[in-house]
Enzyme design. Structure first.
Site: not given
Ligand code: NAD
Ligand code: TYD
Length: 351
Positions: A131-133, A157, A161, A291
């Site tokens: 992630t970019d975070e 988180y 990562k 945040h």
């Molecule tokens: P998500 O939470 O929707 O899905 C995570 C999946 O991992 C789930 O299916 C869960 O069952 C599985 N999982 C969790 N713990 C596990 C374990 N111990 N063993 C096996 N499986 C397990 O997450 P997502 O949003 O699809 O993100 C997927 C990846 O992409 C993550 O690594 C996240 O850090 C990265 N990512 C997400 C975003 C975003 O915006 N969602 C952005 C950048 C990177």
């Molecule tokens: P989120 O979808 O949780 O992604 P991330 O924290 O990984 O960026 O949140 C996106 C943005 O929205 C973040 O600045 C937090 C804000 N946010 C709210 O204001 N209210 C909410 O209920 C949630 C879940 C997020």
């Protein structure tokens, strides 16, 4: 024939990656390994579950011996590692689970790959999705995260990562494991668990529930449609340079409050409400601890070296997303029932 282990394939992004690979590469065997936590849902993959090149295995990435035997059984030669705990608010409440899955789980996968591939790293790849975070927070000064930006994670988180990214790099530098890492901005689209901003808000609009905006809603995120992320992963998996990092982003920054107004506009339109109806649901709540102010990604390396760029305009992507959730209310009701409902209510009672 490639035998590819995709971890976390039942989650949001993972399910899009599994679908893309299963459909696009009939000669590959795709093994989806997922623990099926609250965020993993096999309903996300109903359309590919009977394909002959697809296998699902329920397992925990932290379980070294199980992963080792699966690696041997399926003769894995590529890993796309997405399994993780992914929600910042949960990490604030329960950092241990994040360290366990994101750090120790990644380490156990790396160790298995090293043991199984030792001496023959040719045509092998461990692709770590991050992630970019990990880069921390930007100010409102127009700067962007590049691949050279120093890691500066703030939430449990992002710290977990960042730590996993470091382990992946360490395995490359120390043992020569062929790795690639990508750091992507906020994804949105179908099958995202409705604890994240976009699906949470459009679901709350549908149910006329309050929309909890953290702080003043001034934080900025860069948003990318999930299928564009999956396409980037496909491209980098096949053509990325071993040992390299690539940033993936949408060049699509939105202040939360402005984004929320777009979600309200599109959702009200599709629900047949008059414009602005649901703005009354906006509720400013206590800010998230630590945040991060602003995330913004420079994905020019990926564009210049591999020719990738986002394909969807944001307005189009949001409308597609809102439509999908409104057409799939049973999915959202299923995933938010039971345990999650209790968790959500408790979390907002404490705010
Ligand atoms: P998500 O939470 O929707 O899905 C995570 C999946 O991992 C789930 O299916 C869960 O069952 C599985 N999982 C969790 N713990 C596990 C374990 N111990 N063993 C096996 N499986 C397990 O997450 P997502 O949003 O699809 O993100 C997927 C990846 O992409 C993550 O690594 C996240 O850090 C990265 N990512 C997400 C975003 C975003 O915006 N969602 C952005 C950048 C990177
Ligand atoms: P989120 O979808 O949780 O992604 P991330 O924290 O990984 O960026 O949140 C996106 C943005 O929205 C973040 O600045 C937090 C804000 N946010 C709210 O204001 N209210 C909410 O209920 C949630 C879940 C997020």
């Amino acid at each position: 024939m490639k035998r590819i282990l995709i971890t976390g394939g039942a989650g949001f992004i993972g399910s899009h990656v599994v679908r893309l690979f299963v459909n696009k590469y009939p000669d590959y065997h795709i093994i989806n390994l997922d623990k099926l936590t609250y965020a993993g849902n096999l309903e996300n993959l109903k359309d590919v579950e009977n394909k002959s090149n697809y296998t699902f295995v329920k397992a925990d990435i932290c379980d070294f011996n199980t992963i080792l035997s699966l690696f041997k059984k399926y003769e894995i030669d590529g890993v796309l590692h997405l399994a993780a705990e992914s929600h910042v608010d949960r990490s604030i409440k329960d950092p241990f689970t994040f360290a366990q899955t994101n750090v120790m789980g990644t380490l156990s996968l790396l160790q298995v790959a090293k043991e199984c591939w030792q001496g023959n790293f040719e045509n092998k790849l461990f692709y770590h999705i991050s992630t970019d975070e990990v880069y921390g927070a930007l100010q409102f000064d127009g700067t962007l995260f590049t691949e050279q930006t120093k890691y500066d994670p703030h939430s449990p988180y992002s710290a977990s990562k960042a730590s996993s990214d470091h382990f992946v790099r360490a395995f490359h530098d120390t043992y020569g494991l062929p790795v690639v890492i990508t750091n992507c901005s906020n994804n949105y689209g179908p099958y995202q668990f409705p604890e994240k901003l976009i699906p949470l808000f459009l679901n709350n609009i549908r149910q006329k529930k309050p929309l909890p905006v953290y702080g003043k809603g001034e934080n900025v995120r860069d948003w990318l449609y999930v299928e564009d992320h999956a396409r980037a992963i496909d491209l980098i998996f096949h053509r990325g340079k071993i040992g390299d990092t690539y940033n993936i982003g949408g060049f699509n920054e939105w202040k939360n409050i402005d984004l929320i107004k777009v979600i309200i506009k599109v959702t009200d339109k599709l629900l047949g409400n008059s414009e602005g109806t649901s703005e009354a649901l906006i509720t400013f709540v206590t800010d998230r601890a630590g945040h991060d102010l602003r995330y913004a990604i420079d994905s020019n390396k990926l564009k210049n070296e591999l020719g990738w760029q986002p394909s969807l305009q944001f307005e189009e992507g949001i409308e597609k997303t809102v439509r999908w959730y409104l057409d799939n209310q049973a999915w959202i009701d299923n995933v938010t029932s039971g345990e999650y409902e209790r968790y959500y209510e408790q979390m907002y009672r404490n705010r």
